[in-house]
Design a protein around this motif. Structure first.
Motif, PDB file in Angstrom:
ATOM      1  N   THR A  64      -6.531  -7.190 -10.001  1.00 33.71           N
ATOM      2  CA  THR A  64      -5.096  -7.031 -10.256  1.00 33.71           C
ATOM      3  C   THR A  64      -4.372  -6.346  -9.091  1.00 33.71           C
ATOM      4  O   THR A  64      -3.209  -5.972  -9.233  1.00 33.71           O
ATOM      5  CB  THR A  64      -4.867  -6.220 -11.545  1.00 33.71           C
ATOM      6  N   ALA A  65      -5.040  -6.195  -7.960  1.00 34.76           N
ATOM      7  CA  ALA A  65      -4.440  -5.503  -6.824  1.00 34.76           C
ATOM      8  C   ALA A  65      -3.373  -6.374  -6.172  1.00 34.76           C
ATOM      9  O   ALA A  65      -3.594  -7.564  -5.944  1.00 34.76           O
ATOM     10  CB  ALA A  65      -5.511  -5.137  -5.804  1.00 34.76           C
ATOM     11  N   PRO A  66      -2.210  -5.820  -5.853  1.00 36.60           N
ATOM     12  CA  PRO A  66      -1.146  -6.607  -5.217  1.00 36.60           C
ATOM     13  C   PRO A  66      -1.562  -7.077  -3.834  1.00 36.60           C
ATOM     14  O   PRO A  66      -2.166  -6.325  -3.051  1.00 36.60           O
ATOM     15  CB  PRO A  66       0.022  -5.620  -5.141  1.00 36.60           C
ATOM     16  N   PRO A  95      -6.498  -0.099  -2.862  1.00 32.16           N
ATOM     17  CA  PRO A  95      -6.637   0.106  -4.314  1.00 32.16           C
ATOM     18  C   PRO A  95      -7.935   0.827  -4.691  1.00 32.16           C
ATOM     19  O   PRO A  95      -7.960   1.612  -5.649  1.00 32.16           O
ATOM     20  CB  PRO A  95      -6.627  -1.325  -4.875  1.00 32.16           C
ATOM     21  N   LEU A  96      -8.990   0.581  -3.941  1.00 35.30           N
ATOM     22  CA  LEU A  96     -10.255   1.266  -4.200  1.00 35.30           C
ATOM     23  C   LEU A  96     -10.179   2.726  -3.761  1.00 35.30           C
ATOM     24  O   LEU A  96     -10.704   3.621  -4.436  1.00 35.30           O
ATOM     25  CB  LEU A  96     -11.389   0.555  -3.464  1.00 35.30           C
ATOM     26  N   VAL A 102       0.811  -1.216   0.000  1.00 38.96           N
ATOM     27  CA  VAL A 102       0.000   0.000   0.000  1.00 38.96           C
ATOM     28  C   VAL A 102       0.844   1.266   0.000  1.00 38.96           C
ATOM     29  O   VAL A 102       0.674   2.147  -0.849  1.00 38.96           O
ATOM     30  CB  VAL A 102      -0.965  -0.004   1.205  1.00 38.96           C
ATOM     31  N   ASN A 103       1.743   1.410   0.956  1.00 37.41           N
ATOM     32  CA  ASN A 103       2.508   2.660   1.087  1.00 37.41           C
ATOM     33  C   ASN A 103       3.997   2.415   1.335  1.00 37.41           C
ATOM     34  O   ASN A 103       4.574   2.942   2.288  1.00 37.41           O
ATOM     35  CB  ASN A 103       1.918   3.528   2.198  1.00 37.41           C
ATOM     36  N   PRO A 104       4.649   1.615   0.482  1.00 40.22           N
ATOM     37  CA  PRO A 104       6.074   1.335   0.693  1.00 40.22           C
ATOM     38  C   PRO A 104       6.950   2.574   0.636  1.00 40.22           C
ATOM     39  O   PRO A 104       8.020   2.616   1.247  1.00 40.22           O
ATOM     40  CB  PRO A 104       6.411   0.356  -0.440  1.00 40.22           C
TER      41      PRO A 104
END
Length: 345
Positions: A277-279, A140-141, A111-113
């Protein structure tokens, strides 16, 4: 070139999972030191086909280490994480001790690397396991449509309370094995509803709508973590969050229902396209599936199903999320953060 790594809390449920993940992911370890309580000093833990011996925390124990991962209670983390940082190590902390510090990033790897780019204290924090599972699916949304309001009910496994939670559920199931009558008529039979060591009510055959300690406005510590950690990870203090956290008789895997309202246009079809396709996310049966905690136990992805448009208002979704609280909810994210930190050197 490998790294010199330390793990504080290596004998706990998450610590054991962390050792397993370091080996599974071929983490570049040149030296590994593991720390536990005095009663575990000298205990051999399996690692990468060999063994590593437990040490106790002491002056100088972090000297020469590049990275230290912490998974212990808050008071121990508060004491020893800064010591590890002062010794020159970068610290990934799984406790709640530093999560809300302004100068400590709170990170979900998918999400926030980028928040790991600056570490003023040389400490980075992992979120609470429930927050981690949920935000992996929602981020992702949020990037596309912006979350306005989030109403969550969680169903949290007993392993969230550590080994003692698993032991208590085991003991209660064993005590009531074959005793259907007691469970069917518990309130009418003396001696059935009695406190355990971990929870004030039986957990076997029951759900307890109180996870964590009661705090401000009657909400629990687990519920407030969902509120504040979600906002910090997503960098949006305007998100309105209401949560109810429930403990359930499941060994591993936290699950939750979420009703999510967005600022911009969002419907089921668009959400399914994004989540596919979300990691770190596995959308089950295109969003129509009903994944259970068992389906997510022992694997990396967060599972999403029961994806629906809320018929009562526009730009609002209902969905179900579940994930392994020991793996993605704790150990995996810590190891992923360690990988990200190494890549930044």
């Amino acid at each position: 070139m490998g790294s010199r790594v330390g793990i504080i809390g290596a004998t706990g449920l998450v610590g054991e999972e962390m050792l397993r993940l370091l080996a599974e992911r071929n983490f570049p370890v040149d030296e590994l030191r593991v720390y536990a309580s005095a009663r575990s000093e000298g205990r051999a833990l399996p690692f990468a086909g060999g063994e590593v011996l437990c040490e106790v925390l002491r002056d100088g124990c972090f000297d020469g280490l590049d990275l230290v991962i912490v998974d212990v209670d808050d008071p121990i983390a508060i004491e020893w994480a800064p010591v590890a940082a002062a010794a020159g190590a970068q610290v990934v902390d799984n406790s709640a001790a530093f999560r809300m510090y302004d100068d400590v990033p709170l990170v979900v790897a998918e999400v926030n690397p980028e928040d790991l780019d600056e570490l003023p204290r040389s400490i980075a924090a992992c979120p609470n396991c429930t927050t981690m599972v949920l935000v992996t699916a929602l981020a992702p949304l949020h990037r596309v449509a912006g979350i306005d309001r989030l109403v969550v009910s969680t169903y949290q496994s007993v392993s969230g309370a550590g080994q003692s939670g698993i032991y208590e559920l085991d003991a209660q199931w064993a005590e009531r094995a074959g005793d259907l009558t007691s469970l069917r008529r518990a309130a009418a039979i003396d001696g059935v509803i009695v406190p355990g060591k971990v929870w004030s009510k039986p957990i076997a055959g029951n759900v307890i709508p109180l996870a964590g300690s009661v705090q401000e406005s009657g909400y629990t510590s687990e519920e407030w973590k969902l509120v504040y950690e979600t906002r910090k990870i997503l960098h949006d203090d305007s998100i309105r969050v209401s949560a109810t956290c429930v403990r359930v008789p499941v060994y591993v895997g936290h699950a939750m229902t979420a009703n999510v309202s967005f600022h911009s246009a969002m419907d089921r079809a668009r959400a399914a396209e994004i989540l596919a396709t979300a990691p770190g996310v596995l959308l089950v049966d295109g969003g129509d599936g009903a994944p259970t905690p068992l389906d997510g136990a022992g694997i990396d992805p967060v599972l999403v199903g029961r994806l629906r448009d809320d018929p009562s208002q526009a730009n609002t979704l209902d969905l179900w999320v579940t994930g392994d609280n020991l793996r993605k909810g704790a150990a995996l994210n810590a190891v992923q953060m360690a990988e990200l930190l190494i890549a930044r050197r």
